[in-house]
Design a protein around this motif. Structure first.
Motif, PDB file in Angstrom:
ATOM      1  N   ARG A   3      10.463  -2.600  -6.178  1.00  0.00           N
ATOM      2  CA  ARG A   3       9.282  -1.939  -5.638  1.00  0.00           C
ATOM      3  C   ARG A   3       8.283  -2.956  -5.110  1.00  0.00           C
ATOM      4  O   ARG A   3       7.565  -2.699  -4.150  1.00  0.00           O
ATOM      5  CB  ARG A   3       8.645  -1.065  -6.718  1.00  0.00           C
ATOM      6  N   ALA A   6       9.516  -3.443  -1.706  1.00  0.00           N
ATOM      7  CA  ALA A   6       9.988  -2.277  -0.960  1.00  0.00           C
ATOM      8  C   ALA A   6       9.086  -1.967   0.227  1.00  0.00           C
ATOM      9  O   ALA A   6       9.535  -1.413   1.232  1.00  0.00           O
ATOM     10  CB  ALA A   6      10.080  -1.071  -1.895  1.00  0.00           C
ATOM     11  N   ALA A  10      10.029  -0.810   4.102  1.00  0.00           N
ATOM     12  CA  ALA A  10       9.435   0.349   4.771  1.00  0.00           C
ATOM     13  C   ALA A  10       8.793  -0.060   6.095  1.00  0.00           C
ATOM     14  O   ALA A  10       8.901   0.660   7.101  1.00  0.00           O
ATOM     15  CB  ALA A  10       8.409   1.010   3.858  1.00  0.00           C
ATOM     16  N   ALA A 296       5.147   3.635  -5.034  1.00  0.00           N
ATOM     17  CA  ALA A 296       6.374   4.166  -4.457  1.00  0.00           C
ATOM     18  C   ALA A 296       6.078   4.707  -3.063  1.00  0.00           C
ATOM     19  O   ALA A 296       5.042   5.335  -2.830  1.00  0.00           O
ATOM     20  CB  ALA A 296       6.932   5.277  -5.342  1.00  0.00           C
ATOM     21  N   PRO A 298       7.682   6.747   0.612  1.00  0.00           N
ATOM     22  CA  PRO A 298       8.654   7.787   0.960  1.00  0.00           C
ATOM     23  C   PRO A 298      10.066   7.226   1.129  1.00  0.00           C
ATOM     24  O   PRO A 298      10.258   6.162   1.731  1.00  0.00           O
ATOM     25  CB  PRO A 298       8.110   8.340   2.292  1.00  0.00           C
ATOM     26  N   ARG A 299      11.036   7.968   0.603  1.00  0.00           N
ATOM     27  CA  ARG A 299      12.414   7.481   0.652  1.00  0.00           C
ATOM     28  C   ARG A 299      12.934   7.323   2.070  1.00  0.00           C
ATOM     29  O   ARG A 299      13.766   6.455   2.346  1.00  0.00           O
ATOM     30  CB  ARG A 299      13.320   8.433  -0.129  1.00  0.00           C
ATOM     31  N   ALA A 302      12.183   3.924   3.219  1.00  0.00           N
ATOM     32  CA  ALA A 302      13.077   2.951   2.588  1.00  0.00           C
ATOM     33  C   ALA A 302      14.451   2.965   3.254  1.00  0.00           C
ATOM     34  O   ALA A 302      15.058   1.911   3.497  1.00  0.00           O
ATOM     35  CB  ALA A 302      13.192   3.251   1.100  1.00  0.00           C
ATOM     36  N   TRP A 303      14.945   4.177   3.567  1.00  0.00           N
ATOM     37  CA  TRP A 303      16.247   4.293   4.222  1.00  0.00           C
ATOM     38  C   TRP A 303      16.206   3.694   5.627  1.00  0.00           C
ATOM     39  O   TRP A 303      17.115   2.960   6.022  1.00  0.00           O
ATOM     40  CB  TRP A 303      16.654   5.761   4.280  1.00  0.00           C
TER      41      TRP A 303
END
Length: 383
Positions: A3, A6, A10, A296, A298-299, A302-303
Motif C-alpha cells: 500500500r 500502490a 495508480a 487504499a 480504487p481497485r 490499481a489494475w
C-alpha cells in the motif's frame, strides 16, 4: 505492490489512460477532447514524475547497480521488443515511419539520436533511459542525493537554452549517431558494472556526460530534454523530502517558477494557458495521490497501473489497425463513434492485460529470480 507504493501504480494507470483517451479522441468524438489542456502531455508528465520518484529509490534500496539494470531490462525490454517485432510484421498494412533507425531502438535512445520510434509513444522511453544512465552515474560517483540541485540546474539550463539558443531538430543526426551512442553507453555501463573502482568512477563520468549531451544536443528542441530531466528530478526531490534526506521542498518551488518561463515538452502548438493548465493539473494530481499514499485506492486504478506499460505501448498500433477496418470514424453519427470507441477501448485494455499476464509478468519474475540468485551467490562468497 505494498500500500505504501500502490499510489504510484495508480498514478501510472491514470497517466496511461490519459494518453490512451487523448489518442482515441483524435479519431472518435473529437468534439469531446478538452481544448483547455492536453491529456496526452498530462499523462506523460505524470509518468515522468512517478519515474523520478521511484527509480532512484529502487537503485538506492538495493544498493546494487547490476541488480538495478537487470530489473530495468526485464521490466522494459520484453514487451518493447515484442511490439517492435509485431510492428515490423505488420509493415505491409501499417507502413513504418521513414526516419526510424534499428540501432537506435537497441538502446531505446531513438528520440535523442535523430530517430523516430517505430511506435509513436516510444519517444518517452528515450528520456527514461537517459535518466537511468544519469542516475547510475550519479549513484556510482556518490553525488546522487543532491536531487534538488539537479532539478533546479536542469530547469535553469532549459530556461537559458530556450531563450538564448533556440533550436528545432536534432543535432545528433544521421546513421552514425545511434552507433556511436550505443558504443559509448555500452562502454560506460561495462566499466560501471564490471570494472575496478577506478574504472567504475570513469564509467560513471562517461554515463553522466553522455546523458547530459543527449538531452542537450539530441532533443528535438533545445530546451526539451533538460526540462524533462528537471521534472524527473523534481519527483526525486519529493522522495528525498519524504524520507528525511532533504530539508524542504524549495527545489520544487524553484523548478515550478522556471517551468512557467518556457514552453514544455513536445513541440505541440497550444497556447500558454493550455500549457499552464496541463502542467498544473499534472502537478496537482501527483500531489493529491502523494497525500493519499497511506490509504487504499480504487481497485480499478490499481489494475490500470499493472497494465499501464502495456496500455501505453500497444494502444497506437491497435488504433491504427481499427482505423484500417472502419475507416474514418468522423463520418459516422456520434452514437456509432461512441460505440466503436468503447469497443476499441475494451479491446486495448483486454490486449494489454494479456500482454501483461503473458509477457511482462513472466519476464519480471525471471528478472527477480536472477537478482535473488545473484544476492544468494554474494552471501555465499561473504560467508
Amino acid at each position: 505492490m505494498t500500500r505504501r507504493l500502490a499510489w504510484l501504480d495508480a498514478l501510472r494507470g491514470l497517466g496511461a489512460t490519459a494518453v490512451l483517451v487523448e489518442h482515441l479522441n483524435y479519431h472518435f468524438l473529437d468534439g469531446l477532447r478538452p481544448r483547455w489542456m492536453n491529456l496526452g502531455i498530462y499523462g506523460v508528465l505524470v509518468f515522468f514524475l512517478v519515474s523520478g520518484y521511484i527509480i532512484p529509490a529502487s537503485l538506492e534500496r538495493r544498493g546494487d547497480v547490476k541488480a538495478f539494470w537487470i530489473s530495468r531490462v526485464f521490466r522494459l525490454y520484453p514487451l518493447y521488443l515484442l511490439l517492435i517485432a509485431v510492428t515490423l510484421a505488420l509493415s505491409p498494412l501499417l507502413p513504418l515511419r521513414g526516419d526510424a533507425n534499428v540501432v537506435a531502438h537497441l538502446t531505446m535512445l531513438m528520440e535523442v539520436t535523430g530517430s523516430a520510434g517505430l511506435v509513436e509513444p516510444m519517444w518517452t522511453l528515450s528520456y527514461e533511459m537517459v535518466f537511468y544512465l544519469l542516475v547510475t552515474g550519479l549513484f556510482v560517483a556518490g553525488v546522487h542525493r543532491r536531487s534538488g540541485w539537479f532539478a533546479l540546474a536542469f530547469a535553469l539550463l532549459a530556461t537559458l537554452v530556450a531563450f538564448t539558443l533556440p533550436r528545432e531538430g536534432h543535432l545528433l543526426d544521421g546513421p552514425w549517431a545511434p552507433v556511436a551512442v550505443l558504443a559509448v553507453a555500452a562502454g560506460g555501463l561495462a566499466c560501471v558494472l564490471f570494472g575496478s573502482r577506478s574504472a567504475r568512477t570513469a564509467g560513471a563520468f562517461v554515463l553522466a556526460v553522455l546523458a547530459v549531451a543527449l538531452i542537450w544536443i539530441g532533443s528535438r528542441e533545445s530546451w526539451q530534454g533538460a526540462m524533462i530531466l528537471s521534472v524527473m528530478f523534481t519527483g526525486t526531490a519529493i522522495y528525498r523530502w519524504e524520507r528525511g534526506q532533504a530539508s524542504g521542498l524549495w527545489p520544487v518551488a524553484g523548478v515550478a517558477a522556471l517551468i512557467l518561463l518556457v514552453p514544455f515538452l513536445k513541440p505541440v502548438t497550444f497556447n500558454g494557458l493550455t500549457n499552464l493548465a496541463t502542467m498544473g493539473l499534472a502537478a496537482a494530481t501527483f500531489a493529491l495521490f502523494f497525500a493519499l499514499r497511506g490509504r487504499a485506492l480504487p481497485r480499478v486504478l490499481a489494475w490500470l497501473g499493472l497494465i499501464s506499460y502495456s496500455v501505453y505501448l500497444v494502444h497506437v498500433p491497435l488504433i491504427k489497425l481499427a482505423l484500417l477496418v472502419v475507416g474514418d470514424p468522423g463520418r459516422l453519427p456520434w452514437p456509432a463513434q461512441l460505440g466503436l470507441g468503447l469497443a476499441l477501448l475494451a479491446l486495448i485494455l483486454g490486449t494489454s492485460w494479456l500482454t501483461y499476464r503473458y509477457v511482462e509478468l513472466p519476464a519480471q519474475r525471471y528478472g527477480r529470480r536472477l537478482i535473488e540468485r545473484r544476492a544468494a551467490g554474494r552471501e555465499l562468497i561473504a560467508a
